[in-house]
Structures are given as C-alpha cells and as structure tokens.
Design an enzyme around this catalytic site. Structure first.
Site, PDB file in Angstrom:
ATOM      1  N   GLY A 194      -9.415  -0.646 -24.746  1.00 56.16           N
ATOM      2  CA  GLY A 194      -8.479  -1.763 -24.794  1.00 56.16           C
ATOM      3  C   GLY A 194      -7.379  -1.562 -23.771  1.00 56.16           C
ATOM      4  O   GLY A 194      -7.153  -0.458 -23.278  1.00 56.16           O
ATOM      5  N   HIS A 238      -3.486  -0.867 -32.197  1.00 54.32           N
ATOM      6  CA  HIS A 238      -3.010  -0.060 -31.066  1.00 54.32           C
ATOM      7  C   HIS A 238      -2.575  -0.981 -29.917  1.00 54.32           C
ATOM      8  O   HIS A 238      -1.480  -0.807 -29.353  1.00 54.32           O
ATOM      9  CB  HIS A 238      -4.129   0.896 -30.619  1.00 54.32           C
ATOM     10  CG  HIS A 238      -3.803   1.697 -29.398  1.00 54.32           C
ATOM     11  ND1 HIS A 238      -3.678   3.071 -29.414  1.00 54.32           N
ATOM     12  CD2 HIS A 238      -3.574   1.326 -28.103  1.00 54.32           C
ATOM     13  CE1 HIS A 238      -3.378   3.489 -28.198  1.00 54.32           C
ATOM     14  NE2 HIS A 238      -3.315   2.459 -27.382  1.00 54.32           N
ATOM     15  N   GLU A 239      -3.431  -1.955 -29.583  1.00 54.82           N
ATOM     16  CA  GLU A 239      -3.110  -2.836 -28.454  1.00 54.82           C
ATOM     17  C   GLU A 239      -1.921  -3.744 -28.789  1.00 54.82           C
ATOM     18  O   GLU A 239      -1.055  -3.977 -27.941  1.00 54.82           O
ATOM     19  CB  GLU A 239      -4.334  -3.663 -28.043  1.00 54.82           C
ATOM     20  CG  GLU A 239      -5.525  -2.848 -27.547  1.00 54.82           C
ATOM     21  CD  GLU A 239      -5.163  -1.794 -26.512  1.00 54.82           C
ATOM     22  OE1 GLU A 239      -4.244  -2.015 -25.710  1.00 54.82           O
ATOM     23  OE2 GLU A 239      -5.807  -0.724 -26.511  1.00 54.82           O
ATOM     24  N   CYS A 272      -4.812   6.782 -25.098  1.00 50.38           N
ATOM     25  CA  CYS A 272      -4.212   5.604 -24.466  1.00 50.38           C
ATOM     26  C   CYS A 272      -4.194   5.824 -22.960  1.00 50.38           C
ATOM     27  O   CYS A 272      -3.857   6.919 -22.502  1.00 50.38           O
ATOM     28  CB  CYS A 272      -2.793   5.421 -24.999  1.00 50.38           C
ATOM     29  SG  CYS A 272      -1.945   3.989 -24.317  1.00 50.38           S
ATOM     30  N   LEU A 273      -4.532   4.779 -22.213  1.00 50.93           N
ATOM     31  CA  LEU A 273      -4.528   4.891 -20.750  1.00 50.93           C
ATOM     32  C   LEU A 273      -3.143   5.235 -20.223  1.00 50.93           C
ATOM     33  O   LEU A 273      -3.015   5.817 -19.155  1.00 50.93           O
ATOM     34  CB  LEU A 273      -5.008   3.573 -20.122  1.00 50.93           C
ATOM     35  CG  LEU A 273      -6.406   3.083 -20.522  1.00 50.93           C
ATOM     36  CD1 LEU A 273      -6.723   1.779 -19.814  1.00 50.93           C
ATOM     37  CD2 LEU A 273      -7.461   4.127 -20.234  1.00 50.93           C
ATOM     38  N   GLN A 309       0.745  -2.559 -19.807  1.00 51.96           N
ATOM     39  CA  GLN A 309       0.185  -1.345 -19.196  1.00 51.96           C
ATOM     40  C   GLN A 309      -0.106  -1.518 -17.713  1.00 51.96           C
ATOM     41  O   GLN A 309      -0.258  -0.525 -16.999  1.00 51.96           O
ATOM     42  CB  GLN A 309      -1.094  -0.918 -19.930  1.00 51.96           C
ATOM     43  CG  GLN A 309      -0.812  -0.413 -21.344  1.00 51.96           C
ATOM     44  CD  GLN A 309      -2.072   0.106 -21.990  1.00 51.96           C
ATOM     45  OE1 GLN A 309      -2.857  -0.666 -22.525  1.00 51.96           O
ATOM     46  NE2 GLN A 309      -2.285   1.405 -21.929  1.00 51.96           N
ATOM     47  N   HIS A 342       1.424  -2.246 -28.203  1.00 50.55           N
ATOM     48  CA  HIS A 342       1.905  -2.239 -26.817  1.00 50.55           C
ATOM     49  C   HIS A 342       2.820  -3.433 -26.538  1.00 50.55           C
ATOM     50  O   HIS A 342       3.723  -3.351 -25.704  1.00 50.55           O
ATOM     51  CB  HIS A 342       0.728  -2.279 -25.837  1.00 50.55           C
ATOM     52  CG  HIS A 342       0.100  -0.949 -25.572  1.00 50.55           C
ATOM     53  ND1 HIS A 342       0.776   0.074 -24.970  1.00 50.55           N
ATOM     54  CD2 HIS A 342      -1.144  -0.475 -25.806  1.00 50.55           C
ATOM     55  CE1 HIS A 342      -0.029   1.122 -24.839  1.00 50.55           C
ATOM     56  NE2 HIS A 342      -1.204   0.815 -25.342  1.00 50.55           N
TER      57      HIS A 342
HETATM   58 NI    NI Z   1      -2.821   2.176 -25.374  1.00 47.36          NI
END
Ligand code: NI
Length: 175
Positions: A46, A140-141, A98-99, A51, A144
């Site tokens: 995701g 999670h997304e 997480c990226l 991000q 953000h």
């Molecule tokens: Ni993330």
C-alpha cells in the site's frame, strides 16, 4: 512515473492530509498512476499520497496473490477521501512495515473488523467490510492521512526494530 518516497522525519508524513476537492482533476489520475508505479518499484502492499510528498487524502493498496495464510490477497483499490469505522473492539497484533520506514518492522495492534468507505478514481462510491489482514492494510494506509506512522502505534518495543535483526535469514540446512 516513480516518485521519491518520503521517509520518517519528513514533515509531510506527520501532517493531516487534505480532502480531494475534484476527483476528476487530471492531476489526481497522474498522481494515482505514479503512486502505483512507486509502490510496485518499492515492492509495497500500500501507499498513501503523503508518502510521495502530496498531502491529499488518497491511498492505494492491494496484494494480487496471497503471501501466506495470514497474508491473503487484498483487492487492488484506489480510495479517495476514505473514512474508516471500527466494527469491533477486538484488536490483534501483526507485523507491519512501511515504505517510509525502510528496513524496519514492528508489531502493531489493529482493529480486526472495519467498514471503509470512499471513492474510486471515477468518483464511484466504495463501501466495504474488511477483516484481518485486509483491515490492517487499510488502517495502516488511512493512518498516513492522519499524520500517523505505524511505529507510533507499537506497544511492545521488543517487537520493533530492523528487519535483518528481527527476522535473520535462516541458516541453510547442513551448514
Ligand atoms: Ni506505510
């Protein structure tokens, strides 16, 4: 086009993202295409617009093929202006990465059953119930967009660290 992923410490990741006013604006389509490209390049499940440095309420997620029994496939989804409703008080711990927090993993408690709503790229409403891993990915997304990164939700600090230390590569048999 692949965009640069912002990493923890960048202020865009701890800001509240803004509602998308015009879903049909051409820049939204370009942004979403770039988010998919960036997610694929980084090998994520995701990604959220902040991000890639854009403080808008847009998330993309999906896992085409199950990775294990507790990581089943998740429908490939673009969700604009999402809302999340918790349908139970029950939570469960699960590993997340997480990226924006590269090289690390943490165990995070998440609600086990949610309803999420929002709009797709064509402006059509999405309204789904999700459980388990699917619900975790969405939470999670969604976080953000609220300026929250998963380490902020870790309760047990022995279960947060570098992936290579938490999950060392197994020795080859016979070595
Ligand atoms: Ni993330």
């Amino acid at each position: 086009m692949i965009r640069t992923v912002r990493v923890m410490g960048d202020p865009v990741l701890t800001e509240e993202a803004l509602e998308v006013r015009d879903i049909h604006h051409p820049s939204v389509k370009t942004l979403v295409a770039d988010m998919w490209d960036t997610m694929a390049d980084e090998g994520g499940i995701g990604i959220a617009a902040p991000q890639v440095g854009v403080p808008l309420r847009i998330i993309c997620f999906g896992l085409d093929e199950a990775q294990s029994t507790d990581r089943p496939a998740v429908p490939r989804t673009v969700l604009i202006n999402p809302k999340v409703e918790f349908l139970t008080d029950e939570t469960e711990e699960g590993w997340e990465g997480c990226l924006s927090v590269p090289g690390m993993r943490g165990s995070v408690p998440r609600c086990t059953r949610i309803r999420y709503t929002g709009f797709d790229l064509e402006g059509r409403p999405i309204d789904r119930i999700a459980q388990g891993f699917h619900a975790r990915v969405v939470q999670h997304e969604f976080d953000h967009l609220c300026g929250k990164l998963y380490p902020m939700r870790v309760k047990d600090w022995t279960k947060f660290g570098f992936t290579r230390a938490l999950f060392p590569p197994k020795d080859e048999p016979g070595e």
